[in-house]
Design an enzyme around this catalytic site. Structure first.
Site, PDB file in Angstrom:
ATOM      1  N   ALA A  68       4.198   0.141  -4.863  1.00 55.72           N
ATOM      2  CA  ALA A  68       4.162  -0.492  -3.545  1.00 55.72           C
ATOM      3  C   ALA A  68       2.966  -1.447  -3.478  1.00 55.72           C
ATOM      4  CB  ALA A  68       4.075   0.550  -2.433  1.00 55.72           C
ATOM      5  N   PHE A  69       2.990  -2.355  -2.506  1.00 54.60           N
ATOM      6  CA  PHE A  69       1.993  -3.428  -2.502  1.00 54.60           C
ATOM      7  C   PHE A  69       0.576  -2.909  -2.295  1.00 54.60           C
ATOM      8  CE2 PHE A  69       0.045  -4.566   1.571  1.00 54.60           C
ATOM      9  CZ  PHE A  69       0.733  -3.748   2.467  1.00 54.60           C
ATOM     10  N   LYS A  70       0.425  -1.697  -1.775  1.00 54.17           N
ATOM     11  CA  LYS A  70      -0.924  -1.178  -1.517  1.00 54.17           C
ATOM     12  C   LYS A  70      -1.736  -1.020  -2.794  1.00 54.17           C
ATOM     13  CE  LYS A  70       0.197   0.742   2.947  1.00 54.17           C
ATOM     14  NZ  LYS A  70       1.650   0.407   3.054  1.00 54.17           N
ATOM     15  N   ASP A  71      -1.059  -0.879  -3.935  1.00 53.37           N
ATOM     16  CA  ASP A  71      -1.770  -0.818  -5.219  1.00 53.37           C
ATOM     17  C   ASP A  71      -2.645  -2.055  -5.445  1.00 53.37           C
ATOM     18  OD1 ASP A  71      -0.670   1.614  -6.180  1.00 53.37           O
ATOM     19  OD2 ASP A  71       1.108   0.586  -6.947  1.00 53.37           O
TER      20      ASP A  71
END
Ligand SMILES: *Cc1c(COP(=O)(O)O)cnc(C)c1O
Length: 459
Positions: A108-111
């Protein structure tokens, strides 16, 4: 002079980057924002992602990290990504592009921000010879991204609360199968809201907070917003190497991701429209329609990471739209908390509407969008991304439109299967996810149990 940061509510100390990184929320309840927005450095379409990131982030961290140290951290952080471009862009159909933010270790983009933020935090703590306990609650993506980024860091213990039996099996296993000794999962007999209240309760106890060195890496931390600016710039260059304007559609919950796009624009990136795509939890869409912020109860949807009624980072945009009128922002936020409803001054509202559009999509529309995108382009998207794609289609923008893909479809297998009729495959590095042993402790929904668990960890 290095850049400094001030609180949106105007009643907290002005700080440098490293102190903002460690503080998270300001002491007056506001959010830290940069006092100046630096100009965009020269970024070309063929520049490697870590190089672009270092150039864009350097002025924001100046005084705390020099460019060499920052460059090494960024290089290492993006070395763990599953694509050489880190955040690749694909053309879906004429003028419609997808910015793929799903290639990090937890899909997910939070990485993308957390892999950098974890390393910055660890380096700063080493310098100060301090240790912290990062405490957070998760309903899914944030917990696994934080755990993956913080696992094995020398100066950090990480404690993540999740509601027992109420997160998906993929999401739970991404947290509980991590073997690093500094990772601690607590499964709470309760809901996600209970978990959040336990975290808030721990932070509210000043004595306990100091005793165990509580810290947070939640989405209001400026360092995360900052890291996300980079891919707006690289995506725009990939689509329009000569710098003509583009627009973005962003699946939105806490308003962190799309706010980063606004900062990219303020730095000088040619951006036409910023489309804020919401699911049935449409507090922002209603704001764009009326100028009134009104929170309602959160309703579960097929895009759970956007099931939010208080979009914390929106306060940063309101502060800028008000001409940085901290007193007025503080008053407004207090009223929103107490009354659940507030109308912003007309001039702020019009400033916001100049740049942003709001759209919403319900669950049936989301499933239909996953299905029609797959039929038309052979591209399989997750439910969050589908909300963004439909919003992009409705936008009247006359520029190329870039939709941000925020999670891999394999994280939401049931919703995706109901749309396309088959089960999305996990990528190769997670193929053994369902064979690995899990490690977590079960606790009651009880503040004293949380405190006891954290004290045990710190010993
Ligand atoms: C967190 C998340 C969002 C929402 O991002 P915000 O920065 O909170 O607006 C959207 N999609 C996915 C998959 C997420 O994990």
């Amino acid at each position: 002079m290095p850049l400094t940061y001030v609180s949106t509510r105007g009643d907290a100390a002005e700080l440098g980057f490293a102190d903002v990184l460690l503080a998270g929320l300001a002491t007056d309840g506001g959010l830290y924002c940069p006092t100046e927005i630096p100009p965009l450095p020269t970024i070309t379409a063929d520049m490697p992602y870590p190089e672009a990131a270092t150039a864009i982030l350097a002025p924001y961290v100046a005084g705390s990290f020099d460019e060499v140290e920052l460059g090494a951290i960024v290089e290492e952080a993006y070395g763990v990504f599953g694509h050489p471009d880190v955040c690749p862009v694909v053309e879906l159909e004429d003028g419609q592009y997808l910015l793929d933010l799903t290639r990090g270790p937890t899909l997910a983009f939070k990485d993308i921000a957390l892999q950098v933020v974890a390393r910055l935090l660890d380096a700063e703590l080493a310098r100060r010879q301090e240790r912290v306990t990062v405490l957070g609650a998760t309903s899914g993506d944030t917990g696994s991204a934080a755990i993956n980024a913080l696992a094995g860091r020398e100066n950090i213990e990480v404690v993540i609360l999740h509601p027992h039996d109420r997160v998906s099996a993929v999401q739970r296993r991404q947290m509980t199968t991590v073997t690093a000794a500094n990772v601690h999962n607590l499964a709470v007999a309760g809901t996600f809201d209970d978990c959040q209240d336990l975290v808030k309760g721990a932070f509210a106890d000043a004595e306990f907070r100091a005793e165990v060195g509580l810290a947070a890496v939640n989405s209001i931390n400026w360092a995360r917003v900052m890291c996300q600016i980079v891919y707006f710039v690289t995506a725009a260059r990939a689509v329009r190497p000569n710098g003509e304007p583009v627009s973005f559609s962003v699946p939105t919950g806490n308003f962190g991701n799309v706010l980063s796009g606004w900062y990219a624009k303020r730095m000088g990136l040619a951006v036409d429209r910023l489309v804020v795509a919401s699911n049935r939890n449409d507090v922002l869409t209603r704001f764009f329609e009326t100028g009134t912020l009104e929170t309602r109860t959160v309703e579960p949807s097929l895009s759970p990471s956007m099931d939010i009624q208080i979009s914390s980072n929106f306060e940063r945009l309101l502060w800028e739209a008000s001409g940085r009128d901290s007193a007025a922002v503080a008053e407004l936020m207090v009223e929103l908390r107490s009354a659940g409803r507030v109308t912003v001054p007309d001039s702020w509202y019009r400033t916001v509407l100049d740049e942003f559009d709001g759209e919403r999509l319900d669950d049936a529309g989301t499933v239909a969008e996953v299905a029609s995108t797959y039929a038309a382009t052979s591209c399989l998207v997750d439910p969050h991304t589908a909300v963004g794609l439909e919003a992009a289609r409705r936008s009247p923008a006359a520029t190329p439109m870039i939709t941000l893909a925020t999670a891999d479809p394999a994280k939401f297998p049931d919703a995706v299967e109901s749309a396309v009729g088959f089960h999305p495959e996990l990528p190769a590095h997670l193929h053994d996810l369902f064979e690995l042993p899990e490690r977590f402790d079960k606790i009651d929904n009880d503040q004293a149990e949380v405190a006891a668990a954290i004290r045990k960890i710190r010993r």
